[in-house]
Scaffold this active site. Structure first.
Site, PDB file in Angstrom:
ATOM      1  N   ARG A 164       0.850  -1.198   0.000  1.00 28.00           N
ATOM      2  CA  ARG A 164       0.000   0.000   0.000  1.00 28.00           C
ATOM      3  C   ARG A 164       0.879   1.240   0.000  1.00 28.00           C
ATOM      4  NH1 ARG A 164      -3.733  -3.195   3.319  1.00 28.00           N
ATOM      5  NH2 ARG A 164      -2.646  -2.738   5.244  1.00 28.00           N
TER       6      ARG A 164
ATOM      7  N   ASP B 168     -15.819  -0.876  -4.942  1.00 22.65           N
ATOM      8  CA  ASP B 168     -16.021  -2.190  -4.329  1.00 22.65           C
ATOM      9  C   ASP B 168     -17.447  -2.641  -4.626  1.00 22.65           C
ATOM     10  OD1 ASP B 168     -14.233  -3.778  -2.010  1.00 22.65           O
ATOM     11  OD2 ASP B 168     -16.361  -4.336  -2.069  1.00 22.65           O
TER      12      ASP B 168
ATOM     13  N   ALA C  73     -16.180  -4.739 -10.380  1.00 27.62           N
ATOM     14  CA  ALA C  73     -14.942  -4.231 -10.994  1.00 27.62           C
ATOM     15  C   ALA C  73     -14.815  -4.644 -12.456  1.00 27.62           C
ATOM     16  CB  ALA C  73     -13.732  -4.721 -10.201  1.00 27.62           C
TER      17      ALA C  73
ATOM     18  N   ASP D 277      -6.256  -5.274  -6.193  1.00 32.37           N
ATOM     19  CA  ASP D 277      -5.970  -6.205  -5.096  1.00 32.37           C
ATOM     20  C   ASP D 277      -7.233  -7.022  -4.829  1.00 32.37           C
ATOM     21  OD1 ASP D 277      -4.806  -7.489  -2.913  1.00 32.37           O
ATOM     22  OD2 ASP D 277      -5.413  -5.913  -1.517  1.00 32.37           O
TER      23      ASP D 277
ATOM     24  N   CYS E  90      -3.725 -12.892  -4.092  1.00 26.21           N
ATOM     25  CA  CYS E  90      -3.505 -13.565  -2.805  1.00 26.21           C
ATOM     26  C   CYS E  90      -3.974 -15.012  -2.868  1.00 26.21           C
ATOM     27  CB  CYS E  90      -4.186 -12.804  -1.673  1.00 26.21           C
ATOM     28  SG  CYS E  90      -5.951 -12.641  -1.883  1.00 26.21           S
TER      29      CYS E  90
HETATM   30  N1  SAH Z   1      -7.325  -4.093  -1.102  1.00 26.89           N
HETATM   31  C1  SAH Z   1      -7.986  -4.359   0.152  1.00 26.89           C
HETATM   32  C2  SAH Z   1      -8.450  -5.795   0.272  1.00 26.89           C
HETATM   33  C3  SAH Z   1      -9.385  -6.259  -0.811  1.00 26.89           C
HETATM   34  S1  SAH Z   1     -10.415  -7.579  -0.293  1.00 26.89           S
HETATM   35  C4  SAH Z   1      -7.042  -4.001   1.307  1.00 26.89           C
HETATM   36  O1  SAH Z   1      -5.806  -3.971   1.164  1.00 26.89           O
HETATM   37  O2  SAH Z   1      -7.556  -3.762   2.408  1.00 26.89           O
HETATM   38  C5  SAH Z   1     -11.398  -7.838  -1.671  1.00 26.89           C
HETATM   39  C6  SAH Z   1     -12.551  -6.861  -1.846  1.00 26.89           C
HETATM   40  O3  SAH Z   1     -13.022  -7.057  -3.174  1.00 26.89           O
HETATM   41  C7  SAH Z   1     -13.756  -7.063  -0.931  1.00 26.89           C
HETATM   42  O4  SAH Z   1     -14.036  -5.851  -0.288  1.00 26.89           O
HETATM   43  C8  SAH Z   1     -14.896  -7.451  -1.871  1.00 26.89           C
HETATM   44  O5  SAH Z   1     -16.143  -6.863  -1.498  1.00 26.89           O
HETATM   45  C9  SAH Z   1     -14.444  -6.893  -3.186  1.00 26.89           C
HETATM   46  N2  SAH Z   1     -14.934  -7.567  -4.386  1.00 26.89           N
HETATM   47  C10 SAH Z   1     -15.029  -8.895  -4.625  1.00 26.89           C
HETATM   48  N3  SAH Z   1     -15.431  -9.129  -5.902  1.00 26.89           N
HETATM   49  C11 SAH Z   1     -15.579  -7.908  -6.474  1.00 26.89           C
HETATM   50  C12 SAH Z   1     -15.963  -7.467  -7.778  1.00 26.89           C
HETATM   51  N4  SAH Z   1     -16.253  -8.344  -8.748  1.00 26.89           N
HETATM   52  N5  SAH Z   1     -15.980  -6.133  -8.015  1.00 26.89           N
HETATM   53  C13 SAH Z   1     -15.668  -5.251  -7.056  1.00 26.89           C
HETATM   54  N6  SAH Z   1     -15.305  -5.603  -5.819  1.00 26.89           N
HETATM   55  C14 SAH Z   1     -15.261  -6.912  -5.527  1.00 26.89           C
END
Ligand code: SAH
Length: 388
Positions: free
Chosen positions: A207, A243, A271, A291, A331
């Site tokens: 980050r 998100d 996304a 991420d 991950c």
């Molecule tokens: N980058 C964050 C962690 C991401 S966790 C950090 O460092 O804190 C993954 C996230 O992706 C979750 O909040 C989940 O709601 C979201 N997510 C999962 N599938 C998704 C999609 N298709 N489009 C947008 N967001 C999504």
């Protein structure tokens, strides 16, 4: 003997090669004992060390100590956890939240302990480990001086061990929200309900890296509680924190406010759809962070997951302005480092962009990835630049 396990030569070879697990099929004589610590003997009956014993699990034995004379008691756990904590000294200067024990990598198989300010969140992920709950709690309190310990023992892995899934206080009390400091940014961790133990501590350094390279118009596409977005917002003109979860975004907005950052826009969307739509509109971003959650939760889901990773990366690459930066991560444990790089190469090739590798990234010091224990590593990251 009652509390001894006998293992095959093949089982023992794993230990000798630096991996602490012995599977059920390599236990030739099972201990007639409850879950806990057992002495392990080789096929010729020679003692080979002490291990955690999980009677119902496929992973029957997890090596604790190769010394047959070791005594696995409160003092032993204290020493192990103190050694793990000592490895992290220095982190307090940049954050008040870090992982104190990263399971097998810290010689404490199936134990996770994260410290959030004055509290700890633990996960006890095997039956053998659960037998030492009291010793571990005492050791964590004594080493970290925390006021409370919460067990986020709600992970599916516990079912495979025949253990209940629960979120319970093991010591003192732990608040619903804890304010985290990370490189002078503040955000709220949600130990009781958040993902993992309440926050994603494992991407802290990444980050920071993404934040340092951020500029212009930025996008954080799987933002969760906005922790990448906050870092981007310090250097970018504007940030889209995207998100699929409204709840996650509400928390992200709260975190932005906590830092007085007003240049973040919160967008609830898928996304995949969002990236496709922006590309169709011919839009550009100067900084993008991808991420996503683990698309490959199992080995069987890897092919589909790869298509997903490739698609978001390909679109992100196309959306970058000249000189734009993409920090991209996975991950998924099943997506290995070579596969991750192969996927990025394929995405770059299809994107038509000349993408340069600026940095290859992994896990921070408090989430050690041990070469002989692949399961301790799961984060792959790359900082890429669109050269033209
Ligand atoms: N980058 C964050 C962690 C991401 S966790 C950090 O460092 O804190 C993954 C996230 O992706 C979750 O909040 C989940 O709601 C979201 N997510 C999962 N599938 C998704 C999609 N298709 N489009 C947008 N967001 C999504």
């Amino acid at each position: 003997m009652l509390d001894t396990a006998k293992v095959t030569a093949k089982g023992l070879r794993r230990w000798e090669a630096g991996h602490p697990w012995i599977y059920r099929s390599d236990v030739s004589e099972r201990p007639d004992a409850e879950a806990g610590a057992v002495l392990v003997r080789d096929s010729r009956n020679r003692p080979a060390g002490w291990a955690l014993w999980s009677p119902r699990s496929e992973i029957s034995l997890r090596l604790l100590d190769p010394d047959p004379n070791a005594v696995i008691d409160g003092e032993w756990w204290h020493e192990r956890i103190a050694a793990a904590a000592a490895r992290r000294v220095g982190l307090e200067t940049v954050t008040n939240a870090h992982r104190v024990v990263h399971g097998e990598a810290d010689g404490c198989p199936s134990l996770v302990c994260d410290k959030y300010d004055r509290w700890a969140v633990v996960q006890l992920m095997s039956a053998g480990l659960e037998a030492f709950r009291a010793e571990i709690v005492a050791a964590v309190v004594s080493v970290t001086r925390v006021d409370g310990i919460l067990a986020r023992n709600d992970v599916p892995l516990r079912s495979k061990e025949g253990l209940p899934r629960e979120t319970v206080i093991l010591h003192g009390d732990v608040p619903r929200e804890i304010e985290i400091d990370e490189y002078e940014l503040r955000y709220l961790a949600a130990p009781w309900t958040g993902q993992k133990t309440g926050a994603f501590l494992d991407q802290r350094e990444n980050r920071r890296l993404a934040g340092e390279h951020a500029r212009g118009r930025a996008l954080d596409a799987f933002s969760y509680h906005g922790s990448f977005a906050l870092h981007l917002a310090r250097n970018a003109e504007s940030v889209v924190a995207l998100d699929a979860s409204e709840q996650a975004l509400a928390r992200a907005a709260q975190n932005a406010e906590l830092n007085g950052l007003t240049n973040i826009e919160f967008v609830e969307a898928n996304a995949f759809d969002y990236l496709r739509a922006r590309e169709r509109e011919g839009e550009e971003f100067d900084t993008i962070v991808l991420d996503p959650p683990a698309f490959a939760k199992t080995r069987a889901s890897l092919p589909g997951a790869l298509r997903g990773y490739k698609e978001i990366n390909l679109r992100a690459m196309r959306l970058l302005s000249t000189g734009g930066m993409l920090y991209t991560a996975s991950c998924s444990f099943h997506l290995t480092k070579p596969l991750f790089m192969e996927m990025l190469e394929a995405a770059a090739s299809d994107s038509g962009r000349r993408m340069a590798i600026r940095e290859i990234r992994g896990q921070p010091v408090d989430h050690p990835e041990v070469l002989t224990i692949p399961e301790t590593g799961y984060i792959k990251g790359a900082l890429l630049e669109a050269l033209d």
